[in-house]
Design a protein around this motif. Sequence first.
Motif, PDB file in Angstrom:
ATOM      1  N   ARG A  60      -3.538   6.594   4.202  1.00 14.84           N
ATOM      2  CA  ARG A  60      -2.891   6.008   5.381  1.00 14.84           C
ATOM      3  C   ARG A  60      -1.408   5.738   5.154  1.00 14.84           C
ATOM      4  O   ARG A  60      -0.637   5.666   6.103  1.00 14.84           O
ATOM      5  CB  ARG A  60      -3.590   4.706   5.763  1.00 14.84           C
ATOM      6  N   GLN A  61      -1.010   5.565   3.917  1.00 18.58           N
ATOM      7  CA  GLN A  61       0.359   5.133   3.666  1.00 18.58           C
ATOM      8  C   GLN A  61       1.185   6.134   2.865  1.00 18.58           C
ATOM      9  O   GLN A  61       2.335   5.853   2.547  1.00 18.58           O
ATOM     10  CB  GLN A  61       0.357   3.784   2.938  1.00 18.58           C
ATOM     11  N   ARG A  62       0.632   7.292   2.530  1.00 23.99           N
ATOM     12  CA  ARG A  62       1.424   8.251   1.769  1.00 23.99           C
ATOM     13  C   ARG A  62       0.906   9.664   1.990  1.00 23.99           C
ATOM     14  O   ARG A  62      -0.212   9.879   2.450  1.00 23.99           O
ATOM     15  CB  ARG A  62       1.429   7.919   0.285  1.00 23.99           C
ATOM     16  N   HIS A  87       5.893   8.177   0.976  1.00 24.24           N
ATOM     17  CA  HIS A  87       5.296   6.987   1.565  1.00 24.24           C
ATOM     18  C   HIS A  87       5.811   6.785   2.989  1.00 24.24           C
ATOM     19  O   HIS A  87       6.888   7.267   3.355  1.00 24.24           O
ATOM     20  CB  HIS A  87       5.596   5.760   0.700  1.00 24.24           C
ATOM     21  N   ASP A  88       5.049   6.066   3.773  1.00 20.20           N
ATOM     22  CA  ASP A  88       5.409   5.851   5.173  1.00 20.20           C
ATOM     23  C   ASP A  88       6.748   5.148   5.343  1.00 20.20           C
ATOM     24  O   ASP A  88       7.411   5.304   6.369  1.00 20.20           O
ATOM     25  CB  ASP A  88       4.310   5.042   5.883  1.00 20.20           C
ATOM     26  N   ASP A  89       7.153   4.367   4.351  1.00 20.58           N
ATOM     27  CA  ASP A  89       8.429   3.654   4.453  1.00 20.58           C
ATOM     28  C   ASP A  89       9.609   4.520   4.015  1.00 20.58           C
ATOM     29  O   ASP A  89      10.733   4.045   3.925  1.00 20.58           O
ATOM     30  CB  ASP A  89       8.399   2.361   3.636  1.00 20.58           C
TER      31      ASP A  89
END
Length: 226
Positions: A60-62, A87-89
């Motif tokens: 979900r995040q990468r 990563h999402d950020d």
Amino acid sequence: MRLPVFPFLQRALLRTSLSALFWCCAAHSGAADTGHLLQNYAAQLLPDSVVHYASQPEGRQRQRIAGIVHGKNPAERQALLFVLDLHDDGRMQEILRSATFDFSDPSARTDIEIVESHGNQRFSLQVNARSACGVYVSVYRFALIRGEWRVTGLDTSEPACGPQQQIEPGTEVSRNFLSGKHITREFRRAKVLRTDIHQHPYPVFPLQNFAIFDRRYEQEPTVVRP
């Protein structure tokens, strides 16, 4: 022209005509941002370079991304492979980077055709070399094996010129560096003339030491016949 017998090479040749579409659609919905980040990453590795990549959802995040960076000038071209997580950020976590290798081709007939993801732990790289008798296709396979990224196989397809100078299948070779299985098929007039299947113990090929057209990957096994 008849497509090669090996399914992997069949897919490789079909993908050749679709590589531009794949480039457009390989990444997630943030393709523009991903492409921009990877271009910046590539520029830090090799100035004035081009990047080809494939991505696979890691969670979900990468996102897992594998690819190749190479210089734009075919006559003085350097290249390297990479595996990283995006990563999402926007953070990039580099998992692995190969040593830089020479990929020069003054004739400008050799191209990186496509990088394809086969899950988070496997990917492949297709390289096409054009000649008077068609396109010599090399598909390198890579995988994470017991915590180590390796070169796990190589499939090649070499065309031939027919009696009327038409392009025909010539020789196809499939090498599995993990199982040791080595398959060679030779063609004449688009029909299989000979098939050899045998085992050949290959050494471990770390991805860190990868180089396109490295002769170590194409060494013919010594066939012991009864």
